[in-house]
Every structure is written in C-alpha cells, then in structure tokens.
Design a protein around this motif. Structure first.
Motif, PDB file in Angstrom:
ATOM      1  N   TYR A 129     -64.767  87.870 -25.112  1.00  0.00           N
ATOM      2  CA  TYR A 129     -65.822  86.993 -25.630  1.00  0.00           C
ATOM      3  C   TYR A 129     -65.799  86.864 -27.154  1.00  0.00           C
ATOM      4  CZ  TYR A 129     -67.605  87.548 -20.902  1.00  0.00           C
ATOM      5  OH  TYR A 129     -67.724  87.567 -19.525  1.00  0.00           O
ATOM      6  N   GLY A 130     -64.679  87.234 -27.767  1.00  0.00           N
ATOM      7  CA  GLY A 130     -64.572  87.096 -29.210  1.00  0.00           C
ATOM      8  C   GLY A 130     -65.582  87.904 -29.984  1.00  0.00           C
ATOM      9  N   GLY A 131     -66.053  89.003 -29.373  1.00  0.00           N
ATOM     10  CA  GLY A 131     -67.026  89.854 -30.050  1.00  0.00           C
ATOM     11  C   GLY A 131     -68.465  89.392 -29.917  1.00  0.00           C
ATOM     12  N   GLU A 132     -68.692  88.273 -29.199  1.00  0.00           N
ATOM     13  CA  GLU A 132     -70.046  87.747 -29.021  1.00  0.00           C
ATOM     14  C   GLU A 132     -70.608  88.153 -27.664  1.00  0.00           C
ATOM     15  OE1 GLU A 132     -71.716  86.081 -31.371  1.00  0.00           O
ATOM     16  OE2 GLU A 132     -69.999  86.312 -32.723  1.00  0.00           O
ATOM     17  N   VAL A 133     -71.908  88.352 -27.605  1.00  0.00           N
ATOM     18  CA  VAL A 133     -72.567  88.701 -26.345  1.00  0.00           C
ATOM     19  C   VAL A 133     -72.788  87.426 -25.543  1.00  0.00           C
ATOM     20  CG1 VAL A 133     -74.655  89.654 -25.296  1.00  0.00           C
ATOM     21  CG2 VAL A 133     -73.700  90.708 -27.365  1.00  0.00           C
ATOM     22  N   PRO A 134     -72.320  87.378 -24.285  1.00  0.00           N
ATOM     23  CA  PRO A 134     -72.527  86.171 -23.474  1.00  0.00           C
ATOM     24  C   PRO A 134     -73.998  85.980 -23.137  1.00  0.00           C
ATOM     25  CG  PRO A 134     -71.606  87.939 -22.135  1.00  0.00           C
ATOM     26  CD  PRO A 134     -71.577  88.421 -23.555  1.00  0.00           C
ATOM     27  N   ARG A 135     -74.349  84.736 -22.807  1.00  0.00           N
ATOM     28  CA  ARG A 135     -75.752  84.411 -22.553  1.00  0.00           C
ATOM     29  C   ARG A 135     -76.125  84.413 -21.072  1.00  0.00           C
ATOM     30  NH1 ARG A 135     -78.655  81.147 -26.461  1.00  0.00           N
ATOM     31  NH2 ARG A 135     -77.641  81.292 -28.490  1.00  0.00           N
ATOM     32  N   SER A 136     -75.165  84.296 -20.180  1.00  0.00           N
ATOM     33  CA  SER A 136     -75.490  84.180 -18.760  1.00  0.00           C
ATOM     34  C   SER A 136     -75.560  85.540 -18.089  1.00  0.00           C
ATOM     35  CB  SER A 136     -74.455  83.308 -18.040  1.00  0.00           C
ATOM     36  OG  SER A 136     -73.246  84.017 -17.857  1.00  0.00           O
ATOM     37  N   ARG A 137     -76.404  85.618 -17.075  1.00  0.00           N
ATOM     38  CA  ARG A 137     -76.553  86.869 -16.331  1.00  0.00           C
ATOM     39  C   ARG A 137     -75.246  87.225 -15.627  1.00  0.00           C
ATOM     40  NH1 ARG A 137     -80.314  85.404 -13.187  1.00  0.00           N
ATOM     41  NH2 ARG A 137     -82.104  86.196 -14.334  1.00  0.00           N
ATOM     42  N   GLU A 138     -74.572  86.206 -15.100  1.00  0.00           N
ATOM     43  CA  GLU A 138     -73.331  86.449 -14.366  1.00  0.00           C
ATOM     44  C   GLU A 138     -72.283  87.113 -15.248  1.00  0.00           C
ATOM     45  OE1 GLU A 138     -75.853  83.738 -12.389  1.00  0.00           O
ATOM     46  OE2 GLU A 138     -75.009  83.588 -14.409  1.00  0.00           O
ATOM     47  N   GLU A 139     -72.233  86.732 -16.514  1.00  0.00           N
ATOM     48  CA  GLU A 139     -71.267  87.344 -17.428  1.00  0.00           C
ATOM     49  C   GLU A 139     -71.755  88.696 -17.936  1.00  0.00           C
ATOM     50  OE1 GLU A 139     -69.067  83.691 -19.682  1.00  0.00           O
ATOM     51  OE2 GLU A 139     -71.227  83.847 -19.990  1.00  0.00           O
ATOM     52  N   LEU A 140     -73.030  88.787 -18.216  1.00  0.00           N
ATOM     53  CA  LEU A 140     -73.570  90.035 -18.762  1.00  0.00           C
ATOM     54  C   LEU A 140     -73.388  91.211 -17.807  1.00  0.00           C
ATOM     55  CD1 LEU A 140     -76.840  88.666 -20.403  1.00  0.00           C
ATOM     56  CD2 LEU A 140     -75.019  89.884 -21.609  1.00  0.00           C
ATOM     57  N   VAL A 141     -73.606  90.976 -16.511  1.00  0.00           N
ATOM     58  CA  VAL A 141     -73.527  92.094 -15.562  1.00  0.00           C
ATOM     59  C   VAL A 141     -72.095  92.567 -15.334  1.00  0.00           C
ATOM     60  CG1 VAL A 141     -75.655  91.471 -14.368  1.00  0.00           C
ATOM     61  CG2 VAL A 141     -73.481  90.549 -13.559  1.00  0.00           C
ATOM     62  N   THR A 142     -71.110  91.855 -15.873  1.00  0.00           N
ATOM     63  CA  THR A 142     -69.729  92.337 -15.757  1.00  0.00           C
ATOM     64  C   THR A 142     -69.406  93.364 -16.836  1.00  0.00           C
ATOM     65  OG1 THR A 142     -68.778  90.597 -17.192  1.00  0.00           O
ATOM     66  CG2 THR A 142     -69.020  90.084 -14.840  1.00  0.00           C
ATOM     67  N   LEU A 143     -70.276  93.506 -17.819  1.00  0.00           N
ATOM     68  CA  LEU A 143     -70.037  94.476 -18.881  1.00  0.00           C
ATOM     69  C   LEU A 143     -70.327  95.882 -18.374  1.00  0.00           C
ATOM     70  CD1 LEU A 143     -71.797  92.602 -21.847  1.00  0.00           C
ATOM     71  CD2 LEU A 143     -69.356  92.611 -21.291  1.00  0.00           C
ATOM     72  N   PRO A 144     -69.501  96.851 -18.733  1.00  0.00           N
ATOM     73  CA  PRO A 144     -69.727  98.235 -18.286  1.00  0.00           C
ATOM     74  C   PRO A 144     -71.098  98.749 -18.706  1.00  0.00           C
ATOM     75  CG  PRO A 144     -67.521  97.998 -19.202  1.00  0.00           C
ATOM     76  CD  PRO A 144     -68.241  96.714 -19.494  1.00  0.00           C
ATOM     77  N   GLY A 145     -71.802  99.333 -17.748  1.00  0.00           N
ATOM     78  CA  GLY A 145     -73.110  99.898 -18.033  1.00  0.00           C
ATOM     79  C   GLY A 145     -74.244  98.899 -18.058  1.00  0.00           C
ATOM     80  N   VAL A 146     -73.955  97.632 -17.764  1.00  0.00           N
ATOM     81  CA  VAL A 146     -74.977  96.582 -17.794  1.00  0.00           C
ATOM     82  C   VAL A 146     -75.281  96.120 -16.373  1.00  0.00           C
ATOM     83  CG1 VAL A 146     -75.564  94.255 -18.583  1.00  0.00           C
ATOM     84  CG2 VAL A 146     -74.315  95.814 -20.094  1.00  0.00           C
ATOM     85  N   GLY A 147     -76.521  96.303 -15.950  1.00  0.00           N
ATOM     86  CA  GLY A 147     -76.957  95.826 -14.644  1.00  0.00           C
ATOM     87  C   GLY A 147     -77.881  94.634 -14.789  1.00  0.00           C
TER      88      GLY A 147
END
Length: 263
Positions: A142-160
């Motif tokens: 993501y180029g160092g940016e935090v994604p805005r969608s829930r579908e993308e966010l929950v793929t990050l380790p430790g993020v539910g």
C-alpha cells in the motif's frame, strides 16, 4: 340348423399395448432452512431515538481515548489494545510513536526494540511481531499508506473487524460500529441489540441506530459502558437513560431522566 360360432377374442400384441405406468416415486422433501428471525427488542422506535438523542446531548463530540497522530499509529494502537486498557496502551505507545510514526520507521526500529517499548502490555511478544508484519505489508502493498476499506484492513496482521471499524471511523470519518467488550455488554444487558457474537451485536445495533446518530454511536456506547454501565456494578443512579432502560439488572427505578435534558 347350425349355431352361430362365437367370435374369437382378438389377439392383443403385447408389443403394441400401452405400457403400464409405474407409480411415480415421491421425491424426498427438501428440509427447509429455518428463517433467520430478528430478535424482538422491548424498545419502541421512539425510545431508541430518545436513547441516542440523550447520548448526543451528554457527549456532543465524543472522542476515542487511544492516543495517535495519524492513521498508521491509530491502527497500531487499536491492535495493541486487544485484551489491554487504553490507559496502558497510551503509556506504552507515547515513546514508541515519538520515534516511529510511520511503517518505514517502525520497520527500521525492528521487532526487538518494538517489543521493549510495549512489554508492559499483555501479549506483547505476539503484538510486536504483528506490528512489524503489518508495517511490512503496508510498505509492500500500500505504499506505506493505511487502506480505507474494511476488506483491506482486515488482511493486515493483528487487525480484525473491530480494529478495522475503529480505523474507518476515527481515521477516515466512515460511519461504522466497532463492537468491543463494552458495546457487546450493553447490547445484551439492555436487551437493545442482543447477540451471541460481536458480529451479531453489530448487525443488531446497525438495524436500529438512527442514521443521524450513527457516526458517534460507537464512542457513545463505549464510553457509556466504560464509565456508567460498568461490568460488575452499573451506576444506574447517574445514567441518562435509566428511565428508558429495560435491563433486568437495573438497580434504580426512575420515572424521569436523572439529568436535565433539553428537547
């Protein structure tokens, strides 16, 4: 005088005779799936609207209590808050975020040093590993940016889902409802949004919260559960919705609001 001969019965060809139809076999009945029924709640639409109206008067601009400086530090803070208090997380992250407020800086810091900063938080070893892993994912994908969608966010380790909802709301202004232990307790204790899982409680709340109150509802419910409708002993004597509350655990019975609320 000869008797007339009796006519011989006509020969019937079995080949030309219509075949006897076999009785049709009844198809086994397909079991119907039970319809998913929404649980009835003991509140009218007017009462629900009044509950959130009072919350809005009590806290017009509610704020989350996790300290952060940008979407990245918010993601990290919320992920660290699992099975930990906001106060404890803030104490650990103040120094950490002072030197590592981007994924790149966090990676440069390394897992061992991250672990040293957050060792006062429960499950700190696994959480430090997740912080580095999610930082790496943000940089790589993501180029160092935090994604805005829930579908993308929950793929990050430790993020539910809960963490994703908090980030969407607090970082990007997207109305969501994150169900933590306080929101889950209120939904079931008040019988306003009952459910056996956080997802069920979330769905139940989203069905009833008036649109104009949805953006702040997450914080109102969390703060109400944290400071008033507490787990062990709810402080009903100072609750702004005590006269509306249908909880069997309610400790006071009042006929009118306990605080003066303008219409």
């Amino acid at each position: 005088m000869q008797k007339p001969k009796s006519p011989k019965p006509a020969k019937v060809s079995l080949a030309s005779a219509p075949a006897a139809k076999k009785p049709a076999r009844a198809k086994p009945a397909t079991p119907r799936k039970p319809a998913v029924r929404r649980k009835k709640i003991p509140y009218s639409t007017e009462e629900i609207h009044e509950i959130f109206r009072r919350f809005s008067i009590q806290r017009p601009e509610p704020k989350g209590e996790l300290e952060h400086v940008n979407p990245f530090t918010l993601v990290v803070a919320v992920a660290l808050s699992a099975q930990a208090t906001d106060v404890g997380v803030n104490k650990a992250t103040r120094a950490l975020f002072a030197i590592a407020d981007t994924p790149q800086k966090m990676l440069a810091l390394g897992e061992d040093r991250v672990r040293d900063y957050i060792k006062t938080i429960g499950l700190y070893r696994n959480k430090a590993r997740n912080v580095i892993a999610l930082s790496q994912r943000l940089v790589d994908e993501y180029g160092g940016e935090v994604p805005r969608s829930r579908e993308e966010l929950v793929t990050l380790p430790g993020v539910g889902r809960k963490t994703a909802n908090v980030v969407m709301s607090m970082a990007f202004g997207i109305p969501t409802l994150a169900v933590d232990t306080h929101v889950f307790r209120i939904g079931n204790r008040l019988k306003i949004a009952p459910g056996k899982t956080p997802d069920e409680v979330e769905a139940a709340f989203l069905r009833i919260i008036p649109d104009e109150y949805l953006f702040h509802a997450h914080h109102w419910l969390i703060l109400h559960g944290r400071y008033c409708c507490k787990a062990r002993k709810p402080e009903c004597e100072r609750c702004v919705i005590a006269d509306i509350c249908k909880s069997p655990e309610k400790t006071v019975d009042v006929p009118a609001p306990l605080v003066e609320l303008p219409v």
